[in-house]
Design an enzyme around this catalytic site. Structure first.
Site, PDB file in Angstrom:
ATOM      1  N   GLU A  60       0.821  -1.225   0.000  1.00 48.47           N
ATOM      2  CA  GLU A  60       0.000   0.000   0.000  1.00 48.47           C
ATOM      3  C   GLU A  60       0.851   1.271   0.000  1.00 48.47           C
ATOM      4  OE1 GLU A  60      -0.841  -2.630   1.859  1.00 48.47           O
ATOM      5  OE2 GLU A  60      -2.906  -3.106   1.322  1.00 48.47           O
ATOM      6  N   HIS A 129      -9.545  -5.067  10.351  1.00 45.45           N
ATOM      7  CA  HIS A 129     -10.179  -4.868   9.044  1.00 45.45           C
ATOM      8  C   HIS A 129     -11.455  -4.028   9.124  1.00 45.45           C
ATOM      9  CE1 HIS A 129      -7.369  -7.926   7.922  1.00 45.45           C
ATOM     10  NE2 HIS A 129      -7.845  -8.078   6.710  1.00 45.45           N
TER      11      HIS A 129
END
Lengths: 325, 385
Positions: A60, A129
């Site tokens: 990322e 998450h």
């Protein structure tokens, strides 16, 4: 108008903008061959090719930063995070580089970039998450933040975000991806950022919400109407920064009672800012203290029974609404 | 001498590191030795005109004098915050920028004044930025670590160690996407090689065949931590090897060698769209930032030794004089002009107006700076002057 899902609406927005502007690319983990982890980009690789729909490694920081660098050079990248929770490993690229380059260069460099993906709890995936970072994204000057709650908003606002010359964080919701709704079909359908939507008119109470909480608020408003003869107005913020302060304040001036609902955690959450705004600018219109329902202030829990209790649900919101009446 | 160990064998110590491969300069040297290889014979340097040769000297002298002048202004209290000086490393930025073509771009870290001047930024706007003045290159909003000049292909000036390494990748990506035969020179320090995004970037650079050149300006210390205490597995550039990226180690005190090294990497980027990792061994004379204590981690003698034997400006001056392109007198004159220019930039900065607090709100969003073309609605700012 066609009835399509939130997911299809995002797909249409991305496809139309990629077609419209050859500087737009979509990149992220599993967006191309895999068709998107949540199938948002289904069919796009076949249609636009691997130069425009780009699979990245699980890096990322690198692909977010790469996209920022490309945006500085005039491209318009759309970066998909499989979950917004994963932005934490790219924090420096988003909140230092994308947010600050324009300012630190004295306005010489623009960063027309979109970071998008789901930012929600409620799916039993545990704390790592399930982050909802709209509050701290909006805490960063230089960044715009939107949380579309319906298919039409998803399409119209994502298109606006891609055309925007500043960095925009688009916070979606995996639970909404299958939500159906009517969406205008014309190519130039856009919804401007910073425009809230009164999704239900009412006179006794304003429920102000964003993201999936808008739907919880609508259900509660329906219950209030049917069982308590209370007329609740529901305001969907849609956009966190810029914020439609006028629509918020005019609803408060009309109903004189306010309930704020969000799936964000409470401390320094978005609604803390909304509550401040209301007491600061509509204090004399309030007939009761501002009330608030947010996620229970614990790391997001895995167990369904725990998480269902954690996220603002119909009963919790209804109870709080009744305290106001 | 810990910080120079990457370039030195300490007495009595055998250097048997596995790193000594074909990419590493063959001869080992001690501080004070002068290498035998003459890079002035390389094609990229043979083609230099006399004017270009002298110009390289001028650029290095200008950077040195600018940095010295800014140090004085800092000590006088005109400059706040951090001041990371480039003194000692001048040949790296000047040599690298001198071989760039029109589609080659530069991005660097917080020690950015040298690169800024090398790409052609004006001393006045740079000094004014240090003074926090309205006339600064970023209108006083960026400061020492954040100089930018996109019109000169210079993309900053980045404050977070290693944070610019993915940005450099993105610049290279955009060039390739737009079918330009250009590249991005992404400068970084030795400390940045231990940041995660650098490795993510190396992987993508190689995987996607991006024309990015990572230039590790290894000055021996990441802030106050010597290379031997911050990095395993020397040389640092070898880290490119695990991603199949061409890498090399070279010296940063010889501007001709820098030009040769960078030019090779640029050709690789332009012709093969392949990345490179270049470790250029150099040295900084001042602290990490000038406010930092400098004697906790290295000795005065170490600094003096480098200055005496490897100062890039002195070495180049001697070379130019030996080659007949420069005389002692003309060198003095160049230096005098550089000093004058630096002094004038300090005067310009001093005389410039401070930004007004209302300017805090400019340059944040394109949209709020361009109200006529605004598409959004609502409130963007929640506390304004």
């Amino acid at each position: 108008m066609a009835t399509i899902t939130y997911r299809e609406a995002l797909n249409q927005a991305l496809s139309e903008e990629i077609e419209r502007d050859d500087k737009v690319v979509l990149m992220g983990e599993e967006v191309a061959q895999f068709k998107g982890s949540y199938k948002v980009s289904e069919g796009m690789l076949e249609k636009f090719g691997s130069d425009r729909i780009i699979d990245t490694p699980i890096s990322e920081a690198a692909f977010s930063g790469l996209a920022v660098g490309a945006a500085m050079m005039g491209m318009r990248p759309v970066v998909e995070f499989m979950f917004w929770s994963f932005c934490y490993v790219a924090f420096d690229q988003i909140f230092n580089n994308a947010a600050n380059v324009r300012y630190m260069s004295g306005g010489l460099i623009n960063v027309p970039i979109v970071f998008r993906g789901p930012a929600n709890g409620g799916t039993n995936v545990g704390a790592t998450h399930s982050h909802t970072p709209e509050n701290f994204a909006a805490n960063t000057p230089g960044i715009k933040v939107i949380c579309p709650a319906t298919p039409a908003d998803a399409k119209g606002m994502l298109k606006s975000a891609i055309r925007d010359n500043d960095p925009v964080c688009v916070m979606e919701n995996t639970i909404l991806y299958n939500l159906q709704g009517e969406v205008p079909e014309e190519n130039d359908f856009i919804i401007p950022l910073g425009k809230a939507n009164v999704v239900r008119e009412g006179s006794d109470l304003s429920i102000i919400a964003h993201g999936k909480s808008v739907h919880t608020a609508l259900e509660v408003a329906q219950t209030l109407d049917e069982t308590n003869k209370v007329s609740a107005e529901v305001v969907d913020l849609r956009s966190i920064r810029p914020l439609d302060t006028e629509t918020i304040l005019s609803s408060v001036r009309k109903t004189n009672r306010v309930l704020l609902v969000e799936e964000n955690k409470p401390f320094c959450g978005v609604d803390a800012q909304i509550a401040f705004l209301i007491q600061d600018q509509a204090f004399d219109y309030l007939d009761a203290p501002i009330k608030r329902v947010s996620a229970i202030d614990a790391p997001q829990a895995y167990s369904k029974s725990l998480e269902n209790a954690q996220i603002p649900n119909h009963d919790r919101v209804l109870r709080k609404a009744m305290e106001l009446i | 001498m810990e910080g120079l160990h990457h370039d030195t064998i300490v007495d009595g110590e055998e250097d048997d590191s596995p790193a000594k491969e074909q990419n590493v300069p063959v001869e080992e040297e001690r501080v004070g030795d002068v290498r035998s290889e003459d890079f002035s014979e390389k094609q990229i340097n043979r083609s230099l005109t006399p004017e270009e040769r002298v110009n390289l000297y001028e650029q290095m002298a200008r950077i040195r004098r600018f940095e010295e002048r800014s140090l004085r202004s800092y000590q006088q209290g005109h400059i706040g915050g951090f001041l990371h000086l480039y003194i000692g490393q001048e040949a790296v930025a000047v040599g690298a920028v001198s071989v760039m073509g029109e589609d080659d771009h530069v991005i660097t870290a917080y020690r950015d004044h040298g690169h800024a001047l090398a790409v052609g930024m004006d001393m006045d706007e740079c000094m004014a930025e240090l003074y926090g003045k309205k006339t600064g290159c970023s209108k006083g909003k960026g400061g020492s670590m954040h100089f930018f000049a996109p019109d000169k292909n210079f993309w900053g000036g980045h404050g977070i160690v290693g944070g610019q390494t993915p940005l450099g990748l993105g610049i290279a990506y955009a060039l390739k996407f737009n079918k330009k035969a250009g590249s991005c020179l992404c400068f970084m320090g030795d400390g940045a090689t231990n940041q995660g995004p650098f490795y993510e970037s190396l992987n993508l650079a190689s995987l996607w065949n991006l024309p990015v050149v990572y230039i590790i300006e290894n000055n021996g210390y990441s802030m106050g931590t010597a290379e031997a205490r911050h990095s395993a597995g020397e040389p640092l550039a070898r880290r490119g090897d695990m991603f199949d990226i061409d890498w090399s180690v070279s010296h940063g005190h010889d501007v001709y060698e820098v030009r040769h090294t960078i030019n090779d990497a640029l050709e690789r980027a332009h012709n093969e769209s392949r990345p490179s990792v270049l470790e250029i061994v150099t040295y900084r004379y001042r602290g990490h930032s000038v406010a930092d204590p400098d004697q906790t981690y290295r000795s005065k003698e170490e600094i003096e030794e480098y200055k005496k034997s490897k100062d890039p400006i002195n070495l180049y001056k001697e070379k130019l004089i030996a080659e007949g392109y420069l005389t002692e007198e003309s060198a003095l004159e160049i230096d005098r002009l550089a000093k004058e220019e630096a002094d004038a930039s300090a005067e310009f900065a001093q005389a410039s107006p401070l930004p007004d607090p209302t300017e805090l709100m400019d340059d944040i969003y394109w949209e709020t700076d361009n109200p006529a073309n605004k598409t959004s609605q609502g409130t963007m700012f929640f506390e304004t002057p």
